[in-house]
Design a protein around this motif. Structure first.
Motif, PDB file in Angstrom:
ATOM      1  N   VAL A  54      14.453  40.298  39.351  1.00 37.04           N
ATOM      2  CA  VAL A  54      13.269  40.249  38.489  1.00 37.04           C
ATOM      3  C   VAL A  54      12.908  38.792  38.184  1.00 37.04           C
ATOM      4  CG1 VAL A  54      12.399  40.777  36.158  1.00 37.04           C
ATOM      5  CG2 VAL A  54      13.534  42.557  37.502  1.00 37.04           C
ATOM      6  N   ALA A  55      13.910  37.978  37.906  1.00 37.94           N
ATOM      7  CA  ALA A  55      13.657  36.562  37.619  1.00 37.94           C
ATOM      8  C   ALA A  55      13.058  35.853  38.836  1.00 37.94           C
ATOM      9  CB  ALA A  55      14.950  35.879  37.180  1.00 37.94           C
ATOM     10  N   LEU A  56      13.537  36.162  40.019  1.00 37.83           N
ATOM     11  CA  LEU A  56      13.003  35.517  41.220  1.00 37.83           C
ATOM     12  C   LEU A  56      11.557  35.949  41.475  1.00 37.83           C
ATOM     13  CD1 LEU A  56      14.074  33.449  43.253  1.00 37.83           C
ATOM     14  CD2 LEU A  56      14.503  35.332  44.812  1.00 37.83           C
ATOM     15  N   VAL A  57      11.254  37.210  41.218  1.00 37.37           N
ATOM     16  CA  VAL A  57       9.866  37.675  41.333  1.00 37.37           C
ATOM     17  C   VAL A  57       8.995  36.903  40.340  1.00 37.37           C
ATOM     18  CG1 VAL A  57       8.290  39.622  41.025  1.00 37.37           C
ATOM     19  CG2 VAL A  57      10.442  39.952  42.256  1.00 37.37           C
ATOM     20  N   GLY A  58       9.485  36.686  39.133  1.00 38.76           N
ATOM     21  CA  GLY A  58       8.737  35.912  38.140  1.00 38.76           C
ATOM     22  C   GLY A  58       8.487  34.489  38.591  1.00 38.76           C
ATOM     23  N   LEU A  59       9.486  33.884  39.196  1.00 41.80           N
ATOM     24  CA  LEU A  59       9.385  32.496  39.658  1.00 41.80           C
ATOM     25  C   LEU A  59       8.336  32.334  40.753  1.00 41.80           C
ATOM     26  CD1 LEU A  59      10.806  29.723  39.146  1.00 41.80           C
ATOM     27  CD2 LEU A  59      12.243  30.282  41.117  1.00 41.80           C
TER      28      LEU A  59
END
Length: 194
Positions: A16-21
């Motif tokens: 999820v964090a990588l998608v946000g980035l």
């Protein structure tokens, strides 16, 4: 690098964090995604954000090439939540409720203790990449879900950019020197340069 180089126990926390980035999307927009929200138009895969905190937040965000691993996991029968462990919680019943708490614990365990470094910082990083790539503010707004500047665009061009043009904007989100571990298969990590 400090955050993404450390694999948490739960793959969804990192994913999820990588998608946000690489998208500039809000935490709840990502946590709420279902496989049916990952669609294709003009030959471009995108996240179809149908609910957001504002009208401008309802948008189509192309899947960045650095997120191709997510498309490989997309089931042929596009059903169910992408991250089914993320159940609604809190007063608002948001899917990001539990995620936000776990994200805070994960970033602290990585030595990132500055209280101003939060999930929303990933969104800011994406916007900063777009600005440094000299993307027009009205184009960036269509990706991150903000109002486009001026009445002219909203009135005379309500559909905005084509999907291919949106993809070109998203691909300008780049992080030179960024390295991250990557979950693969049953969460076995291998290094990836992003």
């Amino acid at each position: 690098n400090a955050l993404f180089g450390n694999l948490p126990a739960q793959a969804w926390l990192w994913e999820v964090a990588l998608v946000g980035l690489y998208s500039g999307m809000r935490a709840n927009e990502i946590c709420s995604l279902e496989w049916s929200d990952v669609r294709k138009s003009e030959g471009v895969w995108y996240f179809d954000i149908t609910e957001s905190k504002s009208e401008a937040g309802v948008r189509k965000v192309p899947v960045h090439s650095r997120l191709a691993w997510l498309l490989k996991r997309r089931p042929s029968k596009a059903e169910g939540q992408i991250w089914p462990d993320l159940k609604p919680g809190g007063k608002d019943g948001k899917h990001s409720h539990y995620y936000s708490k776990r994200f805070t614990a994960w970033r602290r365990s990585c030595g990132i203790t500055d209280p101003r470094k939060v999930f929303h910082s990933l969104r800011k990083n994406a916007v900063q990449c777009l600005e440094r790539a000299r993307v027009q503010q009205s184009d960036a707004a269509q990706i991150v879900g903000h109002e486009r500047e001026g009445v002219t665009y909203d009135t005379y061009s309500p559909l905005g950019l084509t999907m291919k043009q949106r993809r070109d904007v998203v691909e300008k989100i780049k992080y030179p020197g960024f390295r991250a571990a990557k979950f693969q298969g049953k969460y076995q990590a291998h290094a990836v340069r992003a």
